[in-house]
Design a protein around this motif. Structure first.
Motif, PDB file in Angstrom:
ATOM      1  N   LEU A  18       0.663  -1.237   0.123  1.00 11.05           N
ATOM      2  CA  LEU A  18      -0.394  -0.511  -0.525  1.00 11.05           C
ATOM      3  C   LEU A  18       1.060   0.894   0.239  1.00 11.05           C
ATOM      4  O   LEU A  18       1.669   1.031   0.617  1.00 11.05           O
ATOM      5  CB  LEU A  18      -1.139   0.441   0.950  1.00 11.05           C
ATOM      6  N   TYR A  19       0.478   2.495  -0.997  1.00  8.39           N
ATOM      7  CA  TYR A  19       1.312   3.780  -0.386  1.00  8.39           C
ATOM      8  C   TYR A  19       0.726   4.599  -0.456  1.00  8.39           C
ATOM      9  O   TYR A  19       0.835   4.921   1.386  1.00  8.39           O
ATOM     10  CB  TYR A  19       1.588   3.795  -2.379  1.00  8.39           C
ATOM     11  N   SER A  20      -0.472   5.311  -0.936  1.00 10.51           N
ATOM     12  CA  SER A  20      -0.834   6.395  -0.012  1.00 10.51           C
ATOM     13  C   SER A  20      -1.782   5.697   1.551  1.00 10.51           C
ATOM     14  O   SER A  20      -2.267   6.427   1.887  1.00 10.51           O
ATOM     15  CB  SER A  20      -2.279   6.747  -1.320  1.00 10.51           C
ATOM     16  N   GLY A  21      -2.308   4.005   1.420  1.00 11.80           N
ATOM     17  CA  GLY A  21      -2.819   3.871   2.538  1.00 11.80           C
ATOM     18  C   GLY A  21      -2.196   3.362   3.446  1.00 11.80           C
ATOM     19  O   GLY A  21      -2.700   3.918   4.957  1.00 11.80           O
ATOM     20  N   SER A  22      -0.584   3.592   3.295  1.00 10.32           N
ATOM     21  CA  SER A  22       0.758   3.294   3.950  1.00 10.32           C
ATOM     22  C   SER A  22       0.678   4.600   4.740  1.00 10.32           C
ATOM     23  O   SER A  22       0.700   5.301   5.947  1.00 10.32           O
ATOM     24  CB  SER A  22       2.206   3.223   3.625  1.00 10.32           C
ATOM     25  N   LEU A  23       0.795   6.032   4.049  1.00 10.58           N
ATOM     26  CA  LEU A  23       0.334   7.861   4.061  1.00 10.58           C
ATOM     27  C   LEU A  23      -0.428   7.228   5.557  1.00 10.58           C
ATOM     28  O   LEU A  23      -0.581   8.097   6.773  1.00 10.58           O
ATOM     29  CB  LEU A  23       0.439   8.301   3.742  1.00 10.58           C
ATOM     30  N   ILE A  24      -2.590   7.485   4.963  1.00 11.51           N
ATOM     31  CA  ILE A  24      -2.848   7.299   6.233  1.00 11.51           C
ATOM     32  C   ILE A  24      -3.663   6.861   7.003  1.00 11.51           C
ATOM     33  O   ILE A  24      -3.718   6.927   7.748  1.00 11.51           O
ATOM     34  CB  ILE A  24      -4.912   6.833   5.465  1.00 11.51           C
ATOM     35  N   GLY A  25      -3.024   5.523   7.560  1.00  8.56           N
ATOM     36  CA  GLY A  25      -2.156   4.270   8.040  1.00  8.56           C
ATOM     37  C   GLY A  25      -1.470   4.461   8.872  1.00  8.56           C
ATOM     38  O   GLY A  25      -1.211   3.042   9.484  1.00  8.56           O
ATOM     39  N   MET A  26      -0.666   5.352   8.319  1.00 11.67           N
ATOM     40  CA  MET A  26       0.907   5.401   9.770  1.00 11.67           C
ATOM     41  C   MET A  26       0.358   5.798  11.414  1.00 11.67           C
ATOM     42  O   MET A  26       1.275   5.084  12.040  1.00 11.67           O
ATOM     43  CB  MET A  26       1.670   6.805   9.450  1.00 11.67           C
TER      44      MET A  26
END
Length: 395
Positions: free
Chosen positions: A7-15
């Motif tokens: 996940l790319y954008s999901g990794s940002l939101i799920g930090m």
């Protein structure tokens, strides 16, 4: 199977590990029906929804560095008959999605790292479609080649002549998220959809623009002093821009921002509508959206924590409010009469307003965690000023 599980954008939101699977901190949709929920019908509808939206059968788990990844969960997604604070409970086999019902309401919450507002919108609509007896739900595109396309997996092209819109100098109205839950308020207001459409026509405004005008007027009434500008955040669904209309992956990491000064907010509605429409037109094209995606991608790959934090601060901006008009697609026309309340939102920013049209009604749902629970009262007053009486709905 998902081709690329990272996940790319999901990794940002799920930090934030703390908030990654907290219901209130992630997108959730709650729908109130005109009769008690039928458990067996909803169980069957959930099974059919997971079949149509197989991304619901994946869990979000840690990967290397800042990254998260998708991991298939072979256990069934279980319907719960009581409210939950957490998404990935043992009862629902630790899925990154939870669906529960209570009395006459149905709630679906999905960790934001798995998908964005569009993804949860698809899942909720498909669940309702099946609950009300439709053989095929609204989302049935898992065989499409772009089904799992991750827009941030590689850098997106931006034309050389592109320049970011300048941000006005001066002070901005901003809020800190209150940690006291007694100071936070989620609300649903119901107004006639016909009255809202009348406003749109009178102001030459789209649904998004009209909701922005109402939201800004209420904001200026609640907080009249102490700032030069107000920044309004609006999410952008980038799927069609980059030829991935069916992807469940988070494609809304880019946001538009429109800056208003105090005099502009207090001006005529048609003037606010024009400035809003112009801002949306300038910021919803390929270049500005691709630029934001690329800047967020740098956050993931930044080696130095200081560099990463500077990027995040610049990208987060100084917004006072998020406003998003969801339109009429959440609830099917054939069963809209059975839906008598909708809450769409998440406790992500201190002040958020969403609009969902269902049949003859517009449901304005909001989350207020900024200062003294003033906003709902002022929004009701503003609606009444425009000749529309708001009814508060309790779910």
């Amino acid at each position: 199977m998902i081709k690329d599980t990272r996940l790319y954008s999901g990794s940002l939101i799920g930090m934030s590990e703390k908030n990654r699977h907290l219901v209130e901190a992630n997108p959730h949709i709650r729908v109130k029906l005109d009769s008690p929920v039928n458990e067996e019908r909803l169980k069957k509808a959930l099974e059919e929804t997971v079949r149509d939206c197989p991304f619901l059968s994946y869990n979000v788990v840690p990967d290397e560095g800042l990254f998260l990844k998708l991991e298939e969960n072979p256990l069934p997604l279980v319907l719960s008959d009581h409210e939950s604070q957490d998404i990935n409970t043992k009862e629902n086999n630790l899925h990154s999605v939870i669906v529960y019902y209570k009395g006459d309401s149905i709630t679906i919450s999905i960790t934001h790292a798995l998908t964005d507002g569009c993804g949860i919108f698809w899942a909720a609509r498909t669940l309702l479609d099946h609950y009300f007896g439709m053989e095929q739900g609204a989302y049935h595109f898992s065989d499409e080649p772009d089904y799992d396309r991750e827009l941030m997996a590689s850098e997106l092209p931006v034309s050389e002549e592109y320049r970011e819109m300048p941000k006005p100098d001066g002070s901005y109205l901003t809020f800190q998220m209150s940690e006291d839950k007694e100071e936070c308020e989620s609300f649903i207001l119901k107004i006639p959809y016909a009255g809202f459409k009348e406003m749109c026509g009178k102001w030459n405004a789209s649904g998004q623009t009209a909701l922005t005008i109402l939201s800004l007027k209420a904001l200026a009434s609640a907080f009249p002093e102490g700032y030069d500008h107000v920044s309004v955040r609006m999410p952008v669904n980038a799927r069609n821009l980059f030829d991935a209309p069916h992807t469940f992956q988070n494609a809304s990491i880019a946001n538009m921002r429109i800056f208003f000064d105090v005099d502009e907010i207090n001006a005529g509605e048609a003037d606010i509508a024009k400035k809003t429409a112009d801002g949306i037109k300038k910021q919803s094209g390929r270049d500005p959206v691709a630029h934001q995606f690329n800047e967020w991608r740098k956050v993931l790959y930044a080696k130095d924590p200081g560099e990463r934090m500077k990027l995040i601060i610049d990208l987060m901006g100084q917004d006072a409010i998020l406003v998003s008009y969801l339109g009429k697609e959440l609830v099917g026309a054939s069963y809209a009469e059975h839906v008598i309340g909708v809450y769409a939102g998440a406790a992500i920013f201190p002040l958020m307003v969403y609009g969902s049209a269902v049949g003859d009604s517009l449901y304005i749902s909001g989350f207020d965690a900024c200062d003294g629970r003033k906003y709902k009262k002022e929004l009701i007053t503003v609606l009444e000023r425009y000749g529309t009486k708001a009814q508060e709905i309790i779910i």
